[in-house]
Scaffold this active site. Structure first.
Site, mmCIF file in Angstrom:
data_model
loop_
_atom_site.group_PDB
_atom_site.id
_atom_site.type_symbol
_atom_site.label_atom_id
_atom_site.label_comp_id
_atom_site.label_asym_id
_atom_site.label_seq_id
_atom_site.Cartn_x
_atom_site.Cartn_y
_atom_site.Cartn_z
ATOM 1 C CE LYS A 84 -114.084 -3.515 -2.358
ATOM 2 N NZ LYS A 84 -113.442 -4.810 -2.449
ATOM 3 N N GLY B 2 -106.364 -11.004 11.799
ATOM 4 C CA GLY B 2 -107.757 -11.011 11.346
ATOM 5 C C GLY B 2 -108.202 -12.402 10.942
ATOM 6 C CB VAL B 3 -109.253 -15.399 12.478
ATOM 7 C CG1 VAL B 3 -107.788 -15.767 12.384
ATOM 8 C CG2 VAL B 3 -109.594 -14.914 13.885
ATOM 9 N N GLY B 4 -111.470 -13.342 10.235
ATOM 10 C CA GLY B 4 -112.848 -13.246 9.771
ATOM 11 C C GLY B 4 -113.065 -14.298 8.703
ATOM 12 C CB VAL C 266 -110.185 -14.020 3.904
ATOM 13 C CG1 VAL C 266 -108.889 -14.487 3.257
ATOM 14 C CG2 VAL C 266 -111.163 -13.519 2.846
HETATM 15 P P1 NAD Z 1 -114.176 -10.038 7.685
HETATM 16 O O1 NAD Z 1 -114.841 -8.796 8.168
HETATM 17 O O2 NAD Z 1 -114.923 -11.308 7.708
HETATM 18 O O3 NAD Z 1 -112.819 -10.263 8.513
HETATM 19 C C1 NAD Z 1 -111.981 -9.228 8.919
HETATM 20 C C2 NAD Z 1 -111.566 -9.559 10.347
HETATM 21 O O4 NAD Z 1 -110.560 -8.646 10.756
HETATM 22 C C3 NAD Z 1 -112.714 -9.453 11.332
HETATM 23 O O5 NAD Z 1 -112.820 -10.649 12.095
HETATM 24 C C4 NAD Z 1 -112.334 -8.251 12.214
HETATM 25 O O6 NAD Z 1 -112.776 -8.370 13.537
HETATM 26 C C5 NAD Z 1 -110.825 -8.293 12.103
HETATM 27 N N1 NAD Z 1 -110.165 -7.031 12.414
HETATM 28 C C6 NAD Z 1 -110.545 -5.769 12.101
HETATM 29 N N2 NAD Z 1 -109.657 -4.887 12.583
HETATM 30 C C7 NAD Z 1 -108.695 -5.604 13.191
HETATM 31 C C8 NAD Z 1 -107.500 -5.262 13.874
HETATM 32 N N3 NAD Z 1 -107.113 -4.003 14.018
HETATM 33 N N4 NAD Z 1 -106.742 -6.252 14.378
HETATM 34 C C9 NAD Z 1 -107.106 -7.538 14.243
HETATM 35 N N5 NAD Z 1 -108.234 -7.920 13.604
HETATM 36 C C10 NAD Z 1 -109.008 -6.965 13.102
HETATM 37 O O7 NAD Z 1 -113.626 -9.725 6.218
HETATM 38 P P2 NAD Z 1 -113.039 -10.757 5.141
HETATM 39 O O8 NAD Z 1 -114.068 -11.010 4.124
HETATM 40 O O9 NAD Z 1 -112.380 -11.891 5.826
HETATM 41 O O10 NAD Z 1 -111.927 -9.833 4.471
HETATM 42 C C11 NAD Z 1 -110.684 -9.592 5.113
HETATM 43 C C12 NAD Z 1 -109.807 -8.750 4.201
HETATM 44 O O11 NAD Z 1 -109.625 -9.440 2.954
HETATM 45 C C13 NAD Z 1 -110.370 -7.376 3.834
HETATM 46 O O12 NAD Z 1 -109.318 -6.480 3.654
HETATM 47 C C14 NAD Z 1 -111.058 -7.631 2.499
HETATM 48 O O13 NAD Z 1 -111.178 -6.462 1.727
HETATM 49 C C15 NAD Z 1 -110.080 -8.615 1.880
HETATM 50 N N6 NAD Z 1 -110.628 -9.480 0.833
HETATM 51 C C16 NAD Z 1 -111.685 -10.282 1.103
HETATM 52 C C17 NAD Z 1 -112.168 -11.123 0.099
HETATM 53 C C18 NAD Z 1 -113.297 -12.091 0.353
HETATM 54 O O14 NAD Z 1 -113.520 -12.984 -0.479
HETATM 55 N N7 NAD Z 1 -114.003 -11.999 1.471
HETATM 56 C C19 NAD Z 1 -111.591 -11.113 -1.169
HETATM 57 C C20 NAD Z 1 -110.494 -10.290 -1.397
HETATM 58 C C21 NAD Z 1 -110.023 -9.468 -0.384
#
Ligand code: NAD
Length: 353
Positions: free
Chosen positions: A80, A179-181, A183
């Protein structure tokens, strides 16, 4: 404490620090294991408060990638990278080109991809300097954004856990998503389509409003998500969501979400088990994204086009593996994360010969 004594170090093959004076790049690439193949894992850009915090995150995420890749049945090891900086204000193509040069120095021992704070456009800049980049767009082997595939894997995992813990389907089940980013938003849509009732939170108001408009989800404040009366808690933000403070507040009997490193400690795994909460080990349930990325690495190495059928077959296998982990844990009356880690370590050791 030195690097080698750090609990997160756990026999990393290599830990590499990079600084680029021109762009200000400060990056750490951690390679935990190459036993099953080249280390693969995304790049996270985050405004860490200290280099120690960045190192600790890189080490934990990298080790989790070894386990994740093994559990996803991929011929890949675990690694990573982290870039210290604010992804909203400190990004530039030159920064990611410098990062690409850093990746290139490892000569293929590490493949990078997207993670929090890093987009396919950033990776395209890195790719101008090294071929060891996946998660791109716009070429035959490209797999694009892995998030929808991660969300599909998590969705199947949530459905499986609900069947096992409550003996029912998702219709009417209440799911709280932190967290509604990338994923979390895709997961919310899939759960909504399956009839689940959603309660969501995020620190990003815009993301919240958009997901609520599409899914009818109820919005709560970030600190209130742990107190929601729900059947499933789905951590989809950053790591450490389940900790000493939040654990006593959780009402759900299923914890299943997309975030990496959801449990603050191994002790949390045991307490979840003792409380009768079914926890889907994070690096098993969220393996869909790396499966998608592996599909791209495979296509790039073979000079072929991306094959979605290969990804689908691996995703099916991942759901079976999660079921096997949960079954083992149920039969042996042990915490699920502990059981998953044992299986992952055995798979890595078998590859070491
Ligand atoms: P992202 O940045 O798009 O989404 C994360 C969301 O969490 C953001 O909208 C952010 O504002 C929100 N957030 C941060 N701190 C917060 C809090 N304290 N309370 C509420 N919301 C909060 O990231 P992502 O790509 O959606 O990934 C999310 C998680 O999944 C991470 O831990 C990442 O490592 C993991 N993950 C992602 C993938 C992928 O394909 N993107 C794959 C495996 C694991």
């Amino acid at each position: 404490m030195t690097l080698f004594d750090s609990p997160a170090f756990e026999a990393h093959e290599g830990v590499h620090a990079f600084f680029d004076e021109k762009t200000g790049l400060k990056s750490i690439i951690a390679v935990h294991s190459t036993a099953r193949g080249p280390a693969a894992g995304g790049c996270r850009m985050w405004p860490y408060g200290s280099a120690e915090a960045a190192l600790d995150d890189a080490l934990k995420l990298s080790r989790a990638m070894s386990y994740k890749n093994a559990m996803a049945d991929l011929d890949l090891g675990g690694g990573k990278s982290v870039i210290i900086g604010d992804s909203r204000s400190q990004k530039s193509p030159a920064l990611f080109e410098a990062f690409g040069r850093a990746v290139e120095t490892l000569g293929g021992r590490y493949w990078t991809a997207e993670d929090v704070g890093v987009s396919p456009a950033d990776l395209a800049s890195a790719r101008t300097q090294t071929r060891f980049v996946a998660g791109l767009e716009g070429h035959a082997a490209a797999s694009g954004d892995p998030s929808p595939v991660t969300a599909e894997g998590v969705f199947r995992g949530v459905r499986l856990c609900v069947r096992r813990r409550y003996g029912r389907e998702l219709d009417g089940v209440v799911v709280a998503i932190q967290g509604v980013g990338h994923v979390g938003a895709y997961l919310a849509e899939k759960l909504h389509a399956a009839g689940a009732k959603l309660v969501i939170t995020d620190v990003n108001e815009q993301a919240l409003e958009a997901v609520a408009a599409r899914t009818g989800a109820q919005i709560v404040a970030p600190g209130a998500i742990f107190d929601v009366d729900c059947d499933v808690f789905a951590p989809c933000a950053l790591g450490g969501a389940i900790n000493e403070d939040t654990l006593p507040r959780l009402k759900a009997k299923v914890v299943a979400g997309g975030a990496n490193n959801q449990l603050a400690s191994a002790e949390v795994d045991r307490v979840l088990f003792e409380k009768g909460v079914l926890y889907a080990p994070d690096y098993v349930i969220n393996g869909g994204g790396i499966i998608n990325v592996a599909g791209e690495i495979r296509a790039l190495e073979a000079g072929e086009a991306f094959d979605p059928k290969w990804v689908e077959a691996k995703l099916d296998r991942l759901a079976q593996t999660l079921d096997e982990v949960l079954e083992h844990a149920a039969v042996e009356k042990r915490p699920t994360h502990e059981v998953a880690t044992e299986i992952a370590k055995a798979r890595i050791a078998a590859a070491q010969g």
